[in-house]
Design a protein around this motif. Structure first.
Motif, PDB file in Angstrom:
ATOM      1  N   ARG A  36       0.850  -1.182   0.000  1.00  0.00           N
ATOM      2  CA  ARG A  36       0.000   0.000   0.000  1.00  0.00           C
ATOM      3  C   ARG A  36       0.889   1.236   0.000  1.00  0.00           C
ATOM      4  O   ARG A  36       1.630   1.474   0.949  1.00  0.00           O
ATOM      5  N   LEU A  37       0.807   1.992  -1.085  1.00  0.00           N
ATOM      6  CA  LEU A  37       1.550   3.238  -1.183  1.00  0.00           C
ATOM      7  C   LEU A  37       0.714   4.382  -0.638  1.00  0.00           C
ATOM      8  O   LEU A  37      -0.508   4.409  -0.804  1.00  0.00           O
ATOM      9  N   SER A  38       1.387   5.320   0.000  1.00  0.00           N
ATOM     10  CA  SER A  38       0.742   6.537   0.483  1.00  0.00           C
ATOM     11  C   SER A  38       1.465   7.735  -0.093  1.00  0.00           C
ATOM     12  O   SER A  38       2.666   7.680  -0.354  1.00  0.00           O
ATOM     13  N   CYS A  39       0.729   8.809  -0.263  1.00  0.00           N
ATOM     14  CA  CYS A  39       1.321  10.065  -0.732  1.00  0.00           C
ATOM     15  C   CYS A  39       0.704  11.182   0.107  1.00  0.00           C
ATOM     16  O   CYS A  39      -0.489  11.471  -0.016  1.00  0.00           O
ATOM     17  N   ALA A  40       1.519  11.781   0.946  1.00  0.00           N
ATOM     18  CA  ALA A  40       1.070  12.864   1.808  1.00  0.00           C
ATOM     19  C   ALA A  40       1.367  14.204   1.154  1.00  0.00           C
ATOM     20  O   ALA A  40       2.519  14.461   0.768  1.00  0.00           O
ATOM     21  N   ALA A  41       0.351  15.036   1.026  1.00  0.00           N
ATOM     22  CA  ALA A  41       0.485  16.325   0.357  1.00  0.00           C
ATOM     23  C   ALA A  41       0.466  17.463   1.375  1.00  0.00           C
ATOM     24  O   ALA A  41      -0.244  17.396   2.386  1.00  0.00           O
ATOM     25  N   SER A  42       1.238  18.484   1.093  1.00  0.00           N
ATOM     26  CA  SER A  42       1.230  19.698   1.915  1.00  0.00           C
ATOM     27  C   SER A  42       1.478  20.906   1.026  1.00  0.00           C
ATOM     28  O   SER A  42       2.016  20.781  -0.075  1.00  0.00           O
ATOM     29  N   GLY A  43       1.046  22.069   1.504  1.00  0.00           N
ATOM     30  CA  GLY A  43       1.275  23.298   0.769  1.00  0.00           C
ATOM     31  C   GLY A  43       0.281  23.561  -0.348  1.00  0.00           C
ATOM     32  O   GLY A  43       0.482  24.484  -1.147  1.00  0.00           O
ATOM     33  N   LEU A  44      -0.793  22.783  -0.399  1.00  0.00           N
ATOM     34  CA  LEU A  44      -1.838  23.001  -1.396  1.00  0.00           C
ATOM     35  C   LEU A  44      -3.184  22.647  -0.785  1.00  0.00           C
ATOM     36  O   LEU A  44      -3.234  21.943   0.222  1.00  0.00           O
ATOM     37  N   THR A  45      -4.232  23.158  -1.408  1.00  0.00           N
ATOM     38  CA  THR A  45      -5.579  22.815  -0.966  1.00  0.00           C
ATOM     39  C   THR A  45      -5.932  21.475  -1.591  1.00  0.00           C
ATOM     40  O   THR A  45      -6.475  21.396  -2.696  1.00  0.00           O
TER      41      THR A  45
ATOM     42  N   SER B  43      -8.051  19.132  -1.390  1.00  0.00           N
ATOM     43  CA  SER B  43      -9.377  18.708  -1.840  1.00  0.00           C
ATOM     44  C   SER B  43      -9.793  19.319  -3.165  1.00  0.00           C
ATOM     45  O   SER B  43     -10.828  18.932  -3.721  1.00  0.00           O
ATOM     46  N   THR B  44      -9.010  20.236  -3.688  1.00  0.00           N
ATOM     47  CA  THR B  44      -9.329  20.834  -4.984  1.00  0.00           C
ATOM     48  C   THR B  44      -8.473  20.261  -6.115  1.00  0.00           C
ATOM     49  O   THR B  44      -8.563  20.722  -7.252  1.00  0.00           O
ATOM     50  N   TYR B  45      -7.658  19.275  -5.802  1.00  0.00           N
ATOM     51  CA  TYR B  45      -6.761  18.683  -6.778  1.00  0.00           C
ATOM     52  C   TYR B  45      -7.164  17.242  -7.112  1.00  0.00           C
ATOM     53  O   TYR B  45      -7.477  16.445  -6.227  1.00  0.00           O
ATOM     54  N   ALA B  46      -7.132  16.925  -8.402  1.00  0.00           N
ATOM     55  CA  ALA B  46      -7.146  15.527  -8.803  1.00  0.00           C
ATOM     56  C   ALA B  46      -5.763  14.950  -8.524  1.00  0.00           C
ATOM     57  O   ALA B  46      -4.761  15.679  -8.578  1.00  0.00           O
ATOM     58  N   MET B  47      -5.720  13.674  -8.228  1.00  0.00           N
ATOM     59  CA  MET B  47      -4.450  13.025  -7.911  1.00  0.00           C
ATOM     60  C   MET B  47      -4.224  11.829  -8.817  1.00  0.00           C
ATOM     61  O   MET B  47      -5.182  11.195  -9.290  1.00  0.00           O
ATOM     62  N   GLY B  48      -2.972  11.535  -9.052  1.00  0.00           N
ATOM     63  CA  GLY B  48      -2.650  10.397  -9.897  1.00  0.00           C
ATOM     64  C   GLY B  48      -1.414   9.667  -9.416  1.00  0.00           C
ATOM     65  O   GLY B  48      -0.611  10.216  -8.654  1.00  0.00           O
TER      66      GLY B  48
ATOM     67  N   ALA C 276      -0.164  15.700  -8.487  1.00  0.00           N
ATOM     68  CA  ALA C 276      -1.356  16.494  -8.219  1.00  0.00           C
ATOM     69  C   ALA C 276      -1.648  17.398  -9.402  1.00  0.00           C
ATOM     70  O   ALA C 276      -0.746  18.075  -9.913  1.00  0.00           O
ATOM     71  N   ALA C 277      -2.904  17.404  -9.817  1.00  0.00           N
ATOM     72  CA  ALA C 277      -3.349  18.242 -10.928  1.00  0.00           C
ATOM     73  C   ALA C 277      -4.360  19.257 -10.409  1.00  0.00           C
ATOM     74  O   ALA C 277      -5.341  18.884  -9.762  1.00  0.00           O
ATOM     75  N   ARG C 278      -4.131  20.519 -10.755  1.00  0.00           N
ATOM     76  CA  ARG C 278      -5.012  21.593 -10.310  1.00  0.00           C
ATOM     77  C   ARG C 278      -6.308  21.520 -11.107  1.00  0.00           C
ATOM     78  O   ARG C 278      -6.606  22.363 -11.961  1.00  0.00           O
ATOM     79  N   SER C 279      -7.086  20.514 -10.826  1.00  0.00           N
ATOM     80  CA  SER C 279      -8.289  20.229 -11.591  1.00  0.00           C
ATOM     81  C   SER C 279      -9.174  19.302 -10.774  1.00  0.00           C
ATOM     82  O   SER C 279      -8.660  18.445 -10.047  1.00  0.00           O
ATOM     83  N   ARG C 280     -10.468  19.440 -10.933  1.00  0.00           N
ATOM     84  CA  ARG C 280     -11.365  18.515 -10.246  1.00  0.00           C
ATOM     85  C   ARG C 280     -11.559  17.232 -11.052  1.00  0.00           C
ATOM     86  O   ARG C 280     -11.907  16.195 -10.498  1.00  0.00           O
ATOM     87  N   ASN C 281     -11.340  17.319 -12.352  1.00  0.00           N
ATOM     88  CA  ASN C 281     -11.458  16.120 -13.189  1.00  0.00           C
ATOM     89  C   ASN C 281     -10.169  15.324 -13.132  1.00  0.00           C
ATOM     90  O   ASN C 281      -9.098  15.869 -12.881  1.00  0.00           O
TER      91      ASN C 281
END
Length: 124
Positions: free
Chosen positions: A19-28, A30-35, A98-103
Protein backbone atom coordinates in the motif's frame (compact mmCIF):
# COMPACT_ATOMS: atom_id res chain seq x y z
CA UNK A 1 5.82 25.26 -0.96
CA UNK A 2 4.01 22.22 -2.31
CA UNK A 3 5.32 18.84 -1.23
CA UNK A 4 4.20 15.36 -2.18
CA UNK A 5 5.88 12.62 -0.18
CA UNK A 6 5.40 8.98 -1.15
CA UNK A 7 5.94 6.06 1.19
CA UNK A 8 5.16 2.38 1.43
CA UNK A 9 7.35 1.00 -1.32
CA UNK A 10 9.58 -2.01 -0.85
CA UNK A 11 10.43 -5.53 -1.92
CA UNK A 12 7.63 -8.07 -2.18
CA UNK A 13 7.19 -11.48 -3.74
CA UNK A 14 4.94 -12.00 -6.72
CA UNK A 15 1.34 -12.31 -5.59
CA UNK A 16 1.92 -10.09 -2.60
CA UNK A 17 0.52 -6.69 -1.70
CA UNK A 18 1.77 -3.21 -0.91
CA UNK A 19 0.00 0.00 0.00
CA UNK A 20 1.55 3.24 -1.18
CA UNK A 21 0.74 6.54 0.48
CA UNK A 22 1.32 10.07 -0.73
CA UNK A 23 1.07 12.86 1.81
CA UNK A 24 0.48 16.33 0.36
CA UNK A 25 1.23 19.70 1.91
CA UNK A 26 1.28 23.30 0.77
CA UNK A 27 -1.84 23.00 -1.40
CA UNK A 28 -5.58 22.81 -0.97
CA UNK A 29 -5.64 19.07 -1.41
CA UNK A 30 -9.38 18.71 -1.84
CA UNK A 31 -9.33 20.83 -4.98
CA UNK A 32 -6.76 18.68 -6.78
CA UNK A 33 -7.15 15.53 -8.80
CA UNK A 34 -4.45 13.02 -7.91
CA UNK A 35 -2.65 10.40 -9.90
CA UNK A 36 -0.10 7.63 -9.64
CA UNK A 37 2.50 7.02 -12.32
CA UNK A 38 5.41 4.60 -12.53
CA UNK A 39 8.70 4.32 -14.33
CA UNK A 40 10.55 1.07 -14.84
CA UNK A 41 14.27 0.99 -15.71
CA UNK A 42 14.83 1.92 -19.33
CA UNK A 43 11.19 2.80 -19.89
CA UNK A 44 9.16 5.97 -20.03
CA UNK A 45 6.99 7.08 -17.14
CA UNK A 46 3.51 5.61 -17.50
CA UNK A 47 0.10 6.34 -16.05
CA UNK A 48 -1.21 3.92 -13.41
CA UNK A 49 -4.30 5.37 -11.73
CA UNK A 50 -6.10 8.62 -11.06
CA UNK A 51 -8.86 9.92 -8.82
CA UNK A 52 -11.05 13.03 -8.89
CA UNK A 53 -10.98 15.68 -6.18
CA UNK A 54 -13.75 14.08 -4.14
CA UNK A 55 -12.86 10.46 -4.81
CA UNK A 56 -16.03 9.99 -6.79
CA UNK A 57 -14.38 8.75 -9.95
CA UNK A 58 -11.31 6.65 -10.54
CA UNK A 59 -9.57 5.40 -13.65
CA UNK A 60 -6.85 2.79 -14.17
CA UNK A 61 -4.53 1.63 -16.85
CA UNK A 62 -5.63 -1.75 -18.18
CA UNK A 63 -2.69 -3.68 -16.77
CA UNK A 64 -3.63 -2.91 -13.15
CA UNK A 65 -7.43 -3.03 -13.32
CA UNK A 66 -8.82 -5.42 -10.73
CA UNK A 67 -5.51 -5.49 -8.83
CA UNK A 68 -4.84 -1.86 -7.81
CA UNK A 69 -7.15 0.56 -6.02
CA UNK A 70 -6.62 4.29 -5.72
CA UNK A 71 -8.32 6.16 -2.88
CA UNK A 72 -7.94 9.42 -1.00
CA UNK A 73 -8.62 10.92 2.40
CA UNK A 74 -9.07 14.65 2.05
CA UNK A 75 -9.07 15.11 5.82
CA UNK A 76 -5.54 13.68 5.91
CA UNK A 77 -4.34 15.23 2.62
CA UNK A 78 -3.32 11.77 1.51
CA UNK A 79 -3.82 9.60 -1.54
CA UNK A 80 -3.28 5.85 -1.49
CA UNK A 81 -2.56 3.09 -3.96
CA UNK A 82 -3.44 -0.39 -2.75
CA UNK A 83 -1.60 -2.91 -4.90
CA UNK A 84 -2.62 -6.55 -4.77
CA UNK A 85 -1.57 -9.62 -6.76
CA UNK A 86 1.67 -7.91 -7.64
CA UNK A 87 3.65 -9.12 -10.63
CA UNK A 88 7.34 -8.72 -11.50
CA UNK A 89 6.31 -6.37 -14.31
CA UNK A 90 4.93 -3.97 -11.68
CA UNK A 91 8.50 -3.29 -10.59
CA UNK A 92 9.14 0.44 -10.95
CA UNK A 93 9.54 3.72 -9.16
CA UNK A 94 6.04 4.93 -8.31
CA UNK A 95 5.26 8.64 -8.30
CA UNK A 96 2.22 10.49 -7.08
CA UNK A 97 1.15 13.69 -8.77
CA UNK A 98 -1.36 16.49 -8.22
CA UNK A 99 -3.35 18.24 -10.93
CA UNK A 100 -5.01 21.59 -10.31
CA UNK A 101 -8.29 20.23 -11.59
CA UNK A 102 -11.36 18.52 -10.25
CA UNK A 103 -11.46 16.12 -13.19
CA UNK A 104 -9.05 13.21 -13.41
CA UNK A 105 -6.21 13.08 -15.92
CA UNK A 106 -4.20 10.27 -17.45
CA UNK A 107 -1.46 12.31 -19.15
CA UNK A 108 1.51 13.45 -17.13
CA UNK A 109 1.62 16.96 -18.62
CA UNK A 110 -1.71 17.73 -16.94
CA UNK A 111 -0.13 17.39 -13.50
CA UNK A 112 1.35 20.36 -11.71
CA UNK A 113 3.25 18.77 -8.83
CA UNK A 114 5.17 15.52 -8.41
CA UNK A 115 6.61 13.54 -5.55
CA UNK A 116 10.12 12.13 -5.45
CA UNK A 117 9.01 8.54 -5.99
CA UNK A 118 9.12 5.29 -4.05
CA UNK A 119 10.66 2.06 -5.30
CA UNK A 120 8.50 -1.03 -5.68
CA UNK A 121 10.29 -4.27 -6.49
CA UNK A 122 8.39 -7.49 -7.11
CA UNK A 123 10.43 -10.68 -7.14
CA UNK A 124 9.38 -13.77 -9.05
Amino acid sequence: QVQLVESGGGLVQAGGSLRLSCAASGLTFSTYAMGWFRQAPGKEREFVATITWNGGTTYYTDSVKGRFTISRDNAKNTVYLQMNSLKPEDTAVYYCAAARSRNYHIVSRKYDYWGQGTQVTVSS
